[in-house]
Design a protein around this motif. Sequence first.
Motif, mmCIF file in Angstrom:
data_model
loop_
_atom_site.group_PDB
_atom_site.id
_atom_site.type_symbol
_atom_site.label_atom_id
_atom_site.label_comp_id
_atom_site.label_asym_id
_atom_site.label_seq_id
_atom_site.Cartn_x
_atom_site.Cartn_y
_atom_site.Cartn_z
ATOM 1 N N GLU A 139 14.887 -23.425 -57.620
ATOM 2 C CA GLU A 139 16.170 -23.222 -57.287
ATOM 3 C C GLU A 139 16.827 -21.935 -57.006
ATOM 4 O O GLU A 139 18.055 -21.815 -56.435
ATOM 5 C CB GLU A 139 16.980 -23.645 -58.623
ATOM 6 N N ASP A 140 16.206 -20.994 -56.883
ATOM 7 C CA ASP A 140 16.444 -19.638 -56.172
ATOM 8 C C ASP A 140 16.196 -19.742 -54.750
ATOM 9 O O ASP A 140 17.027 -19.108 -54.165
ATOM 10 C CB ASP A 140 15.672 -18.529 -56.935
ATOM 11 N N GLU A 141 15.182 -20.335 -54.387
ATOM 12 C CA GLU A 141 14.938 -20.507 -52.875
ATOM 13 C C GLU A 141 15.526 -21.656 -52.211
ATOM 14 O O GLU A 141 16.116 -21.477 -51.101
ATOM 15 C CB GLU A 141 13.301 -20.442 -52.750
ATOM 16 N N VAL A 142 15.517 -22.740 -52.939
ATOM 17 C CA VAL A 142 16.098 -24.209 -52.189
ATOM 18 C C VAL A 142 17.585 -24.163 -53.017
ATOM 19 O O VAL A 142 17.462 -24.493 -54.182
ATOM 20 C CB VAL A 142 15.256 -25.390 -52.528
ATOM 21 N N SER A 143 18.650 -23.793 -52.430
ATOM 22 C CA SER A 143 19.906 -23.349 -53.042
ATOM 23 C C SER A 143 21.222 -24.099 -52.204
ATOM 24 O O SER A 143 21.404 -23.864 -51.107
ATOM 25 C CB SER A 143 20.398 -22.087 -53.150
ATOM 26 N N ARG A 144 21.921 -24.804 -53.193
ATOM 27 C CA ARG A 144 23.206 -25.240 -52.474
ATOM 28 C C ARG A 144 24.101 -24.022 -51.996
ATOM 29 O O ARG A 144 24.905 -24.020 -50.932
ATOM 30 C CB ARG A 144 23.782 -26.182 -53.379
ATOM 31 N N ALA A 145 24.145 -22.807 -52.970
ATOM 32 C CA ALA A 145 24.815 -21.986 -52.549
ATOM 33 C C ALA A 145 24.595 -21.025 -51.174
ATOM 34 O O ALA A 145 25.509 -20.698 -50.507
ATOM 35 C CB ALA A 145 24.973 -20.830 -53.751
ATOM 36 N N ALA A 148 31.319 -33.142 -47.484
ATOM 37 C CA ALA A 148 31.701 -31.732 -46.824
ATOM 38 C C ALA A 148 30.343 -30.981 -46.177
ATOM 39 O O ALA A 148 30.726 -30.313 -45.155
ATOM 40 C CB ALA A 148 32.756 -31.155 -47.569
ATOM 41 N N LEU A 149 29.491 -30.704 -47.030
ATOM 42 C CA LEU A 149 28.257 -29.641 -46.803
ATOM 43 C C LEU A 149 27.805 -30.147 -45.690
ATOM 44 O O LEU A 149 27.267 -29.294 -44.869
ATOM 45 C CB LEU A 149 27.923 -29.674 -48.150
ATOM 46 N N ALA A 150 27.316 -31.499 -45.698
ATOM 47 C CA ALA A 150 26.630 -32.077 -44.631
ATOM 48 C C ALA A 150 27.222 -32.215 -43.649
ATOM 49 O O ALA A 150 26.637 -31.673 -42.385
ATOM 50 C CB ALA A 150 26.295 -33.940 -45.076
ATOM 51 N N LEU A 197 19.586 -31.972 -51.837
ATOM 52 C CA LEU A 197 18.325 -31.973 -51.473
ATOM 53 C C LEU A 197 18.048 -33.546 -50.467
ATOM 54 O O LEU A 197 17.212 -33.502 -49.382
ATOM 55 C CB LEU A 197 17.574 -32.354 -52.591
ATOM 56 N N GLY A 198 19.033 -34.303 -50.646
ATOM 57 C CA GLY A 198 18.896 -35.538 -49.692
ATOM 58 C C GLY A 198 19.486 -35.078 -48.150
ATOM 59 O O GLY A 198 19.145 -35.384 -47.244
ATOM 60 N N ILE A 199 20.461 -34.114 -48.449
ATOM 61 C CA ILE A 199 20.997 -33.630 -47.226
ATOM 62 C C ILE A 199 19.997 -32.950 -46.211
ATOM 63 O O ILE A 199 19.769 -33.035 -44.838
ATOM 64 C CB ILE A 199 22.114 -32.491 -47.342
ATOM 65 N N LEU A 200 18.947 -32.254 -46.985
ATOM 66 C CA LEU A 200 18.110 -31.410 -46.350
ATOM 67 C C LEU A 200 17.004 -32.409 -45.632
ATOM 68 O O LEU A 200 16.561 -32.307 -44.322
ATOM 69 C CB LEU A 200 17.233 -30.668 -47.454
ATOM 70 N N ARG A 201 16.748 -33.621 -46.498
ATOM 71 C CA ARG A 201 15.735 -34.441 -45.936
ATOM 72 C C ARG A 201 16.282 -35.158 -44.682
ATOM 73 O O ARG A 201 15.694 -35.417 -43.604
ATOM 74 C CB ARG A 201 15.171 -35.536 -46.987
ATOM 75 N N ASP A 202 17.518 -35.265 -44.948
ATOM 76 C CA ASP A 202 18.266 -36.431 -44.123
ATOM 77 C C ASP A 202 18.567 -35.757 -42.397
ATOM 78 O O ASP A 202 18.760 -36.410 -41.515
ATOM 79 C CB ASP A 202 19.538 -36.915 -44.499
ATOM 80 N N ARG A 203 18.210 -34.350 -42.443
ATOM 81 C CA ARG A 203 18.266 -33.710 -41.074
ATOM 82 C C ARG A 203 17.256 -34.152 -40.177
ATOM 83 O O ARG A 203 17.603 -34.391 -39.094
ATOM 84 C CB ARG A 203 18.249 -32.441 -41.326
#
Length: 386
Positions: A263-269, A284-286, A329-335
């Motif tokens: 969670e330090d490497e894969v981070s919403r922030a 909004a993020l997506a 995490l779903g946003i990352l995959r959905d790209r």
Amino acid sequence: MKERATAVEAVRRTNLGEVLRLVHHEGPRSRSLITAETGLNRSTVADLVTALVERGLVTEQDPDPTKRVGRPSPVVTPRTDVVAIGVNPEVDAIEIGAVSLGGGLRARRRVELESLPSVADAIATVIATVTKWKQEELTDCRLIGLGVAVPGLVRAADGLVRLAPHLRWHDEDLVTPLTSALGLSVTVDNDASLGARAEHLFGAARVHADVVYLNGGASGIGGGVILDGTLIRGAGGYAGEWGQTRPGITDESHRRTHNGVLEDEVSRARLLAVAKLVGGDDAALAAALSDGGITADEEVIRQRHVLAATIGNAANVLNPSMIVLGGFLGILRDRDPEVFDADVRARSLAVTAEDLQIVSAALGQDRLLIGAAEAAFTRLLADPLS
């Protein structure tokens, strides 16, 4: 004779719970279908359904006569005015939802925060919202209980929040003050465990018995594991902390921390930063990432590679039939789902990956609220006469 009567009553309560769970989790169904699915006889099912109707938990509707031949069987439907409250406190917002039997959302509120909420702040927000809903949106509803999905370690025995590091909560009791103020039974559990259960019962993993769920939120990454249809809790209820594992990063250019955890490497922030957002929900993020330019694209690609390595490890260790990704995490995959899934398979044993499905959470932003409400429904579903 008294012992026999008690045993008969216990069996009846169990059967009532089975019928109620069936229509709650699987949706409206005819009496004849319930008879086939439970293995009970028709007269017993008729008696059980009548008892549930009298308790105000289900309704019976006439079937569509155009869709079947022969004697029609009434359709049993869960009452949507029977409601549980789901709560998810996070570092950037407190979300509250009213979820009806059947898993539908009747009301939802997201309270954006400018600073970390204290336990007292979270409790006050929940009390104010539920009190208002009782007088307005839920005035005609029957409230069954309240569930809280906490991003941290929750003791299974009593719901004590042992540690929610990003919220800075330590050994906090939410059950007692919420129960006292609202007069509802309160259940507290880890957010990702509840999200896993929601996706298994109502979402993407409904037909899967072996599931790994990873939840990406503002507080980091958590997860839940369902094996042979059972949520794995661990000795104290703390299983599934995927965010605290150390990812295998083979390309040093992808590393952003020294010896950091997932969670330090894969981070919403980090995604918010490259998207130039200070807050907001996943939608909004997506949207912002889609228009974020080269810098945002590079960060998304980097995080996808690191996440894929962790998912490959999960596939090798647990051999699930499905891996569900919630939140960012779903946003990352959905790209680019095809490329992401291929990356995961390349990092997995061929035999474990050949039938593996990777999906984004079907319940979207409601997954944790539905999971928390499901925890609140547990007692009712076990014994509808309680």
